[in-house]
Design a protein around this motif. Structure first.
Motif, PDB file in Angstrom:
ATOM      1  N   LYS A  20       0.859  -1.178   0.000  1.00 40.08           N
ATOM      2  CA  LYS A  20       0.000   0.000   0.000  1.00 40.08           C
ATOM      3  C   LYS A  20       0.897   1.231   0.000  1.00 40.08           C
ATOM      4  O   LYS A  20       1.580   1.519   0.972  1.00 40.08           O
ATOM      5  N   TRP A  21       0.903   1.984  -1.093  1.00 38.48           N
ATOM      6  CA  TRP A  21       1.894   3.054  -1.230  1.00 38.48           C
ATOM      7  C   TRP A  21       1.555   4.280  -0.398  1.00 38.48           C
ATOM      8  O   TRP A  21       2.453   4.984   0.075  1.00 38.48           O
ATOM      9  N   LEU A  22       0.264   4.579  -0.168  1.00 39.51           N
ATOM     10  CA  LEU A  22      -0.087   5.782   0.589  1.00 39.51           C
ATOM     11  C   LEU A  22      -0.160   5.438   2.076  1.00 39.51           C
ATOM     12  O   LEU A  22      -1.229   5.358   2.669  1.00 39.51           O
ATOM     13  N   ASN A  23       0.996   5.218   2.686  1.00 40.89           N
ATOM     14  CA  ASN A  23       1.051   4.804   4.083  1.00 40.89           C
ATOM     15  C   ASN A  23       1.372   5.992   4.993  1.00 40.89           C
ATOM     16  O   ASN A  23       1.445   7.140   4.552  1.00 40.89           O
ATOM     17  N   ARG A  24       1.563   5.719   6.273  1.00 45.43           N
ATOM     18  CA  ARG A  24       1.796   6.787   7.249  1.00 45.43           C
ATOM     19  C   ARG A  24       3.037   7.606   6.911  1.00 45.43           C
ATOM     20  O   ARG A  24       3.034   8.827   7.045  1.00 45.43           O
ATOM     21  N   ASN A  25       4.100   6.951   6.495  1.00 45.63           N
ATOM     22  CA  ASN A  25       5.314   7.687   6.172  1.00 45.63           C
ATOM     23  C   ASN A  25       5.102   8.654   5.017  1.00 45.63           C
ATOM     24  O   ASN A  25       5.530   9.809   5.068  1.00 45.63           O
ATOM     25  N   ILE A  26       4.460   8.187   3.952  1.00 47.26           N
ATOM     26  CA  ILE A  26       4.230   9.049   2.791  1.00 47.26           C
ATOM     27  C   ILE A  26       3.367  10.237   3.187  1.00 47.26           C
ATOM     28  O   ILE A  26       3.631  11.385   2.790  1.00 47.26           O
ATOM     29  N   LEU A  27       2.350   9.998   3.999  1.00 46.21           N
ATOM     30  CA  LEU A  27       1.513  11.106   4.481  1.00 46.21           C
ATOM     31  C   LEU A  27       2.304  12.048   5.378  1.00 46.21           C
ATOM     32  O   LEU A  27       2.141  13.271   5.304  1.00 46.21           O
ATOM     33  N   GLY A  28       3.164  11.488   6.219  1.00 46.11           N
ATOM     34  CA  GLY A  28       3.986  12.330   7.094  1.00 46.11           C
ATOM     35  C   GLY A  28       4.953  13.193   6.314  1.00 46.11           C
ATOM     36  O   GLY A  28       5.114  14.392   6.598  1.00 46.11           O
TER      37      GLY A  28
END
Length: 428
Positions: free
Chosen positions: A10-18
């Motif tokens: 899943k590419w849109l994970n917490r890190n990407i959002l952060g």
């Protein structure tokens, strides 16, 4: 102990959002100041050449810090701590402009801010690439650039609204005398308020990076030597960097675009209106940048990336040509700034995506840093040359230089070798 970053399909994970939220806040801070910096430069009596030198020197400092920070991250296996420090330097640096009465202090603030950007950029990009599987790099970097640019839209828009508010209520332009007695009545006072307010998003960007992003642990490589890491870059990547560097020597700072719009439109509509309109045009450029970044990244897997990037470079040459032949027409500048937004989205997204097509994770930080260094050297040359030509022989000469060198860089990128590391549905 560092927490491990969530790496799933899943590419849109917490890190990407952060990363996205952090970059939104940091660019809000940066672009809020950038939108009014050319006008402030004029208000304190500095020239286009001074602006070009400021931007070029700051870019040069940033470029060399990128290479050093990327190498240090690969050597120590720790990328997050330096990234937080980089965001802190950027977040506080813009407030320095509020205390400037001449351009050297602006140079100091700009240099500190770009030093911070240089420290954080390769380490952040390496962590971002670690946060998703390789087939999602295009989407992840496209989303990150879009989030970053959302801040670049909000920042100039906030600056424009503040300028409008100050124009209607002149008393707002006065800084509290009991807090800043030595700034009362200073040239460009209305801009000083904006520079101080950049502290709000700047500080928040440090907080989000520190607490929302988790780093994937990497074993330290204490035996890694700087020149050894640089020499380990594949020859295909070096040829790619040559094209990037030549084009970078044409890619002048966007503040010179703002100054061009202000000086061309000013005689017909008045300087204050031209200043406000230039800030809006810069906002338009960033809106286009925001809208274009994700689709450009998401579609990148369908094409050989060097040729795909060359399309963005060609669009840049069209934009440079527009500024070369600029006329006193709002519509003309709308078109120019629109093309500028498309090409910077293409350039910023695709240059970063391409890095991990050439190198593996063990030297990724150094590779991202080397990309930043090459870009910084090019930006240093382009901003100084365009600014110097503008001041000595006229603005058209500076933009003509950008058109010619940009064309050379575009041709070289068309001829650059494709990726040597394949994955997913990429080249078979």
């Amino acid at each position: 102990m560092r927490q491990q970053a969530p790496i799933t399909r899943k590419w849109l994970n917490r890190n990407i959002l952060g990363f996205g939220l952090t970059s939104f806040l940091s660019d809000f801070c940066h672009e809020m100041a950038t939108a009014v910096l050319p006008q402030f430069i004029q208000a304190i009596g500095a020239s286009a050449a001074a602006l070009g030198f400021i931007e070029g020197f700051a870019d040069a400092v940033s470029s060399f810090s990128k290479l050093g920070a990327g190498y240090w991250g690969d050597k120590t296996g720790n990328r997050k701590n330096l990234t937080v420090i980089g965001y802190a330097l950027t977040g506080f640096s813009k407030a320095v402009f509020a205390f400037a009465f001449a351009w050297p202090l602006i140079l100091v603030g700009r240099t500190v801010g770009w030093l911070g950007r240089g420290i954080r950029s390769p380490l952040r990009d390496a962590m971002l690439a670690d946060s998703v599987t390789k087939e999602y790099h295009g989407k992840a970097f496209g989303f990150h650039r879009a989030s970053d640019t959302a801040g670049a839209v909000a920042g100039p828009l906030a600056a424009f609204l503040l300028l409008s508010l100050i124009a209607r209520h002149s008393g707002i332009a006065q800084l509290p005398e009991h807090l800043f007695p030595f700034l009362s009545g200073a040239a460009g006072e209305k801009f000083r308020v904006i520079f101080l307010l950049t502290l709000v998003p700047g500080i928040l960007s440090v907080v989000t990076m520190a607490f929302l992003v988790k780093e994937k642990p990497h074993p330290p490589n204490h035996g890694l030597r700087f020149m050894g890491a640089v020499r380990a870059m594949p020859k295909e990547y070096r040829k790619f960097l040559l094209a990037v560097g030549i084009f970078g020597m044409a890619d002048f700072a966007p503040t010179l675009m703002i100054l061009r719009a202000t000086t061309v439109l000013g005689p017909n509509i008045g300087l204050l209106k031209a200043m406000k309109l230039a800030a809006l045009l810069y906002t338009l450029r960033n809106v286009v940048y925001l809208a274009a970044s994700y689709p450009i990244g998401a579609l990148s897997h369908r094409f050989p990336r060097p040729r795909y990037l060359a399309v963005g470079y060609a669009i840049a040459v069209v934009a440079f040509t527009g500024f070369l032949f600029a006329i006193s027409s709002i519509f003309w500048f709308v078109v120019c700034f629109t093309f500028a937004g498309i090409f910077i989205a293409w350039e910023d997204t695709m240059e970063r995506v391409a890095v991990r097509d050439y190198v593996d994770d063990s030297i990724a930080g150094t590779a991202f840093g080397l990309l930043g260094t090459i870009n910084g050297i090019g930006d240093f040359a382009s901003s100084i040359i365009v600014g110097a030509l503008w001041t000595t022989v006229g603005p058209k000469w500076g933009f003509a230089y950008a058109v010619i060198v940009g064309l050379v860089g575009t041709v070289l990128m068309v001829q650059a070798p494709s990726a040597i590391i394949t994955h997913g549905n990429r080249e078979k």
